[in-house]
Motif scaffolding. Structure first.
Motif, PDB file in Angstrom:
ATOM      1  N   SER B  37      28.385  35.526  32.848  1.00 32.56           N
ATOM      2  CA  SER B  37      28.507  36.521  32.401  1.00 32.56           C
ATOM      3  C   SER B  37      29.810  37.399  33.746  1.00 32.56           C
ATOM      4  O   SER B  37      30.488  37.993  33.777  1.00 32.56           O
ATOM      5  N   GLN B  40      33.104  36.190  33.550  1.00 34.02           N
ATOM      6  CA  GLN B  40      33.474  36.651  31.833  1.00 34.02           C
ATOM      7  C   GLN B  40      33.713  38.454  32.353  1.00 34.02           C
ATOM      8  O   GLN B  40      35.336  39.316  32.420  1.00 34.02           O
ATOM      9  N   GLU B  41      32.483  39.033  33.138  1.00 30.56           N
ATOM     10  CA  GLU B  41      33.031  39.976  33.567  1.00 30.56           C
ATOM     11  C   GLU B  41      33.368  41.006  34.738  1.00 30.56           C
ATOM     12  O   GLU B  41      34.222  41.149  34.542  1.00 30.56           O
ATOM     13  N   ARG B 264      34.396  38.354  24.560  1.00 30.76           N
ATOM     14  CA  ARG B 264      32.898  38.319  25.015  1.00 30.76           C
ATOM     15  C   ARG B 264      32.306  37.914  23.786  1.00 30.76           C
ATOM     16  O   ARG B 264      30.988  36.906  24.019  1.00 30.76           O
TER      17      ARG B 264
END
Lengths: 234, 406
Positions: B37, B40-41, B264
């Motif tokens: 995460s 990705q973020e 996402r």
């Protein structure tokens, strides 16, 4: 004073497939302060009778009245609450909660009753002393002998100040010395605090201590004797 | 209630090895998932930063209709009102006026359609760091009548600093526009499209070229925190009236947002599979815990515990097991992600080339956004509640006599 009245109790297992008649029309009365033993060969129906008195099992026919309350007609929730308030249980294989100490196992019942902390603590101390386990109060069950564990089970059964205690083969897993010791404790509690004990057993040591012996065979009471006198037919 | 918490906590440690294996599976799941995460973020933040800082800014003000029909007739008068309005917002860190249009550019041999961007050199540089992208010549000065070009455009036009670029096009309301401008510098713009078409010149000269004195096509605004974009946009919309439109970077970069959403969604599927595996691990442990304690449950119910309370204890055990893994997993992921936050993983070779061509820095960035952590905790918590359904059904249908005989 009559504390338990058993009226025409019958129990048939597997009624629809292979019916087995465990109890057949049992009528009994227990009075306050009795130290009674239900005896009989294996499969005679002793444990079934004890379970029905304790509200753990339902009879196929008949009623059990405890202090005038017909427990066979109570709902599941009411029966649970009734057991918690009125009946103490001692099982053959102790069945203590392994992750709780001696103190906590005894306190557990009072926790369920919602007793105050102060009340719980003083009652627990009192019972630990009564069963002679003061030095083991912070031990977990796996650190205790079988006899000691059964003494904790007796203390746990007494914690809720029940009307009577049902003990299913309490000495079956104990050596002679531990069994004698346990029976002495229970006899003392019976005499000094007038607590009613009803045993299911075929242990001669229990029978020797019991003041009333009810013999069951094939689901029927065939004998009901109070030491030094014979009970009239209930 | 405290007693039930203690009982539940001790119960999960009855079989230490099994509980350790279960919590370890949650621990590694959370660690991996938080890492994923965060990556990705972090990448999305990088993309957004790159887009916002390379061209769009956080917010733009235009004349109504300009965004859908980018012609200079849709420009607006910069009479100073907007400047004074923007000064009222402390969150606005910088703003820069632009005059943007298209025309033909000619060098000695080549003619090409180009995008003209009239800018205030200093303000624009603060937003898009355009001077940093300069690799030949020099950046524009205030009042400078020169131009700077994208490197691919310069290569195509075969010109460099010191050469002259001729611009021919249509000015405001159909007037003619033509002029000769010296090339001051060449920039390597991260956006390939802009690198192929961009010609920057000083705002005033641009307005003169297109006969649009004091007219702007856009006012580009940067705020100190991306989270403030929407509130500022709303406040500006309210203050500016119906003739002007206020657009945020999300509206200007919808394609990027769609790509992020799609990425996402892929991440959610991957994490979903990971969590399903973990959930089945917890479920297996709970099934074992319930099965091996049936007799004990019978005894507890026999002595007077209500089924509701027993169910509460078992659900607490399930939650404790899951949350122990979550807490340790999150605790371990914080220093790990903190390290990568300040030490992004650099790309090399073709991957780096590709990133550069797409206009992004060639590195894998990480994020420490709270959602990276609390989403894992929330997911495991929800999973444990769902797993708790099993003991609920099991205990509800438990018969004391059968349990005591088991």
């Amino acid at each position: 004073m009559n504390i338990i009245e058993i009226k025409g109790i019958s129990k048939t297992y597997d009624k629809d497939t292979m019916p087995v008649q465990a109890l057949n029309g049992i009528d009994l009365v227990f009075q306050d302060g009795e130290f009674a033993s239900i005896v009989g060969p294996s499969g005679s129906g002793k444990t079934t009778l004890l379970n029905i008195i304790g509200g753990l099992d339902d009879p196929t026919e008949g009623n059990v009245l405890i202090d005038g309350i017909n427990i066979t007609s109570l709902s599941g929730h009411s029966k649970t609450a009734f057991r918690l308030k009125n009946i103490g249980f001692v099982f053959q294989s102790f069945n203590l909660i392994p992750v709780l100490t001696v103190r906590e196992n005894i306190e557990f019942i009072m926790q369920l009753q919602g007793a105050s902390k102060q009340g719980r603590l003083s009652r627990t101390d009192e019972l630990i002393e009564a069963v002679g386990l003061v030095d083991k109060k912070n031990c977990r069950p796996n650190k205790l002998s079988g006899g000691q564990q059964q003494r904790v089970a007796v203390a746990r059964a007494l914690a809720s100040k029940p009307k009577f205690i049902l003990a299913d083969e309490p000495t079956a897993n104990l050596d002679s010395k531990s069994a004698e010791n346990l029976l002495d404790i229970m006899e003392k509690l019976n005499k000094e605090e007038n607590i009613t004990f009803i045993f299911s057993t075929h242990d001669a040591r229990v029978m020797k201590k019991a003041r009333r012996i009810i013999t069951i065979e094939d689901g029927k009471v065939i004998d009901d004797v109070i030491k030094d006198k014979i009970m009239p037919e209930s | 209630m405290k007693f039930y918490f203690i009982l539940a906590w001790r119960n999960i440690w009855r079989n230490k090895r099994r509980t350790l294996i279960t919590t370890a599976s949650v621990f590694f799941g959370v660690l991996l998932s938080a890492f994923m995460s965060s990556m990705q973020e972090g990448s999305y933040d990088q993309y957004i930063r790159a887009i916002v800082n390379s061209y769009s800014g956080h917010i733009q003000i235009h004349r109504k209709g300009y965004w859908n029909d980018k012609i200079i007739n849709n420009s607006f008068l910069n009479d100073g009102n907007i400047d004074s309005l923007l000064h009222r917002f402390p969150e606005v860190t910088i703003y820069s006026p632009r005059f943007e249009t298209f025309c033909l550019a000619s060098s000695e041999d080549v003619t090409k359609g180009v995008m003209i961007l009239g800018i205030e050199p200093l303000a624009e540089d603060k937003i898009t760091n355009i001077s940093v992208k300069l690799y030949q010549g020099e950046y524009l000065k205030k009042g400078d009548n020169g131009v700077i070009l994208g490197s691919r455009l310069a290569q195509f036009m075969k010109i460099g600093p010191g050469d002259t670029l001729v611009l021919i096009g249509q000015g405001y309301h159909g007037s003619g526009a033509a002029g000769k401008y010296p090339v001051r510098g060449i920039i390597k713009h991260p956006s390939p499209e802009l690198d192929r078409t961009l010609v920057c010149m000083e705002l005033q000269h641009c307005q003169e070229l297109f006969s649009a004195p004091d007219l702007l096509t856009s006012m580009v605004i940067m705020v100190n925190d991306n989270e403030k974009t929407l509130p500022i946009k709303m406040a500006l919309t309210e203050s500016l009236g119906d003739d002007l439109e206020v657009i945020d970077w999300m509206q200007m970069n919808q394609l990027l947002l769609k790509q992020i959403d799609s990425d996402r969604a892929q991440g959610v599927i991957t994490k979903g599979i990971l969590y399903m595996i973990i959930a089945f691990g917890i479920l297996g442990t709970v099934i074992m815990m319930v099965a091996e304690r049936t007799k004990e449950f019978g005894v507890i119910l026999a002595v007077g515990m209500k089924k509701r309370k027993l169910i509460t204890i078992i659900i607490l055990e399930t939650i404790f097991m899951g949350m122990t893994g979550v807490i340790t997993g999150v605790a371990a992921s914080i220093p790990l992600l903190y390290y990568f936050l300040y030490n992004p993983i650099p790309f090399t070779g073709q991957a780096a080339e590709m990133m550069l061509q797409m206009g992004f820095e060639p590195a894998m960035y990480f994020s420490m956004a709270p959602s990276v952590f609390y989403e894992q905790a929330l997911t495991i918590f929800i999973f444990t509640l769902v797993i708790g359904i099993y003991p609920i059904f099991n205990i509800r249908k438990l018969q004391i006599m059968k349990a005591l005989r088991s």
